[in-house]
Write a protein that holds these residues in place. Structure first.
Motif, PDB file in Angstrom:
ATOM      1  N   THR A 286      -4.156  12.090  -7.267  1.00 35.66           N
ATOM      2  CA  THR A 286      -4.771  11.783  -5.666  1.00 35.66           C
ATOM      3  C   THR A 286      -6.176  11.334  -6.168  1.00 35.66           C
ATOM      4  O   THR A 286      -6.943  11.538  -7.145  1.00 35.66           O
ATOM      5  CB  THR A 286      -5.088  13.224  -5.103  1.00 35.66           C
ATOM      6  OG1 THR A 286      -5.989  13.968  -6.046  1.00 35.66           O
ATOM      7  CG2 THR A 286      -3.869  14.013  -5.009  1.00 35.66           C
TER       8      THR A 286
ATOM      9  N   VAL B  78       3.847   8.271  -1.031  1.00 38.39           N
ATOM     10  CA  VAL B  78       2.665   7.467  -0.968  1.00 38.39           C
ATOM     11  C   VAL B  78       1.956   8.163   0.204  1.00 38.39           C
ATOM     12  O   VAL B  78       2.675   8.042   1.143  1.00 38.39           O
ATOM     13  CB  VAL B  78       2.818   5.876  -0.805  1.00 38.39           C
ATOM     14  CG1 VAL B  78       1.526   5.320  -0.874  1.00 38.39           C
ATOM     15  CG2 VAL B  78       3.699   5.222  -2.056  1.00 38.39           C
TER      16      VAL B  78
ATOM     17  N   VAL C  36      -6.097   9.198  -1.191  1.00 35.32           N
ATOM     18  CA  VAL C  36      -4.833   8.307  -1.420  1.00 35.32           C
ATOM     19  C   VAL C  36      -4.154   9.368  -2.430  1.00 35.32           C
ATOM     20  O   VAL C  36      -4.711   9.930  -3.309  1.00 35.32           O
ATOM     21  CB  VAL C  36      -5.065   7.166  -2.037  1.00 35.32           C
ATOM     22  CG1 VAL C  36      -3.872   6.464  -2.469  1.00 35.32           C
ATOM     23  CG2 VAL C  36      -5.866   6.178  -1.004  1.00 35.32           C
ATOM     24  N   ALA C  37      -2.883   9.456  -2.458  1.00 43.05           N
ATOM     25  CA  ALA C  37      -1.972  10.303  -3.337  1.00 43.05           C
ATOM     26  C   ALA C  37      -0.591   9.653  -3.601  1.00 43.05           C
ATOM     27  O   ALA C  37      -0.188   9.179  -2.760  1.00 43.05           O
ATOM     28  CB  ALA C  37      -1.836  11.641  -2.978  1.00 43.05           C
ATOM     29  N   VAL C  38      -0.346   9.776  -4.833  1.00 41.45           N
ATOM     30  CA  VAL C  38       0.947   8.981  -5.281  1.00 41.45           C
ATOM     31  C   VAL C  38       1.576   9.979  -6.075  1.00 41.45           C
ATOM     32  O   VAL C  38       1.001  10.663  -7.061  1.00 41.45           O
ATOM     33  CB  VAL C  38       0.511   7.708  -5.990  1.00 41.45           C
ATOM     34  CG1 VAL C  38       1.858   7.229  -6.343  1.00 41.45           C
ATOM     35  CG2 VAL C  38      -0.088   6.667  -5.062  1.00 41.45           C
TER      36      VAL C  38
ATOM     37  N   CYS D  98      -1.720   4.683  -7.753  1.00 36.77           N
ATOM     38  CA  CYS D  98      -2.799   5.350  -6.848  1.00 36.77           C
ATOM     39  C   CYS D  98      -4.272   4.393  -6.926  1.00 36.77           C
ATOM     40  O   CYS D  98      -4.764   4.016  -5.918  1.00 36.77           O
ATOM     41  CB  CYS D  98      -3.376   6.672  -7.498  1.00 36.77           C
ATOM     42  SG  CYS D  98      -4.545   7.555  -6.368  1.00 36.77           S
TER      43      CYS D  98
END
Length: 164
Positions: free
Chosen positions: A47, A94, A112-114, A126
């Motif tokens: 994140t 995503v 943002v998180a992957v 990310c």
């Protein structure tokens, strides 16, 4: 990264049902974003949290105000996710959420998180997501400084500066 954004019908759709994209006036939650990116197939969830700093280039900040052209910004978020999956096909989730409105120092402006089976790809994806968002998304911020002045800045203009 692209110098401009081009869209096709294929890229204008939400890439995967499990992904999550939002632009909101409501405060953002790291826990919520993490859970949206989490999946039993993941070995890593990375994140990135962007917050309002206390100063810009040494100039004390009171607050920031964010605005976005939401329909196009959402299309950019979808395009970022599609590009991530093209480059890192193992990515499972995503998540891109951006806040708009007036934010005080310390508040989260973007998350943002992957989620991915492997940490290296999750980190790379990310970073790609936040860097591409800052470059391509039609999102602007107005900085309000303690000296009573203020200034609108495209977050894309921040690309050349680590101070944004």
């Amino acid at each position: 990264m692209n110098s401009g954004v081009t869209f096709s019908k294929a890229l204008s759709k939400k890439p995967h049902q499990e992904d999550s994209f939002a632009i909101s006036f409501a405060p953002l939650s790291v826990t919520e974003i993490y859970e949206l990116a989490s999946d039993w197939k993941n070995g890593a969830v990375v994140t990135m949290s962007g917050t309002v700093r206390c100063s810009t280039d040494g100039k004390p900040v009171i607050c920031l105000e964010y605005q976005a052209y939401e329909p196009m910004a959402m299309q950019v978020f979808y395009q970022i996710a599609n590009q991530i999956r093209a480059h890192w096909p193992d990515v499972n989730r995503v998540v891109i959420h951006h806040r708009i409105g007036r934010l005080r120092k310390g508040e989260i402006s973007v998350l943002v998180a992957v989620g991915c089976p492997h940490r290296s790809e999750a980190f790379e994806a990310c970073r790609y997501a936040i860097d591409t968002l800052k470059h391509n998304a039609p999102i602007w911020k107005k900085e309000f400084w303690e000296d009573g002045t203020s200034n609108w800045v495209s977050i894309g203009a921040c690309e050349q500066s680590e101070t944004c």
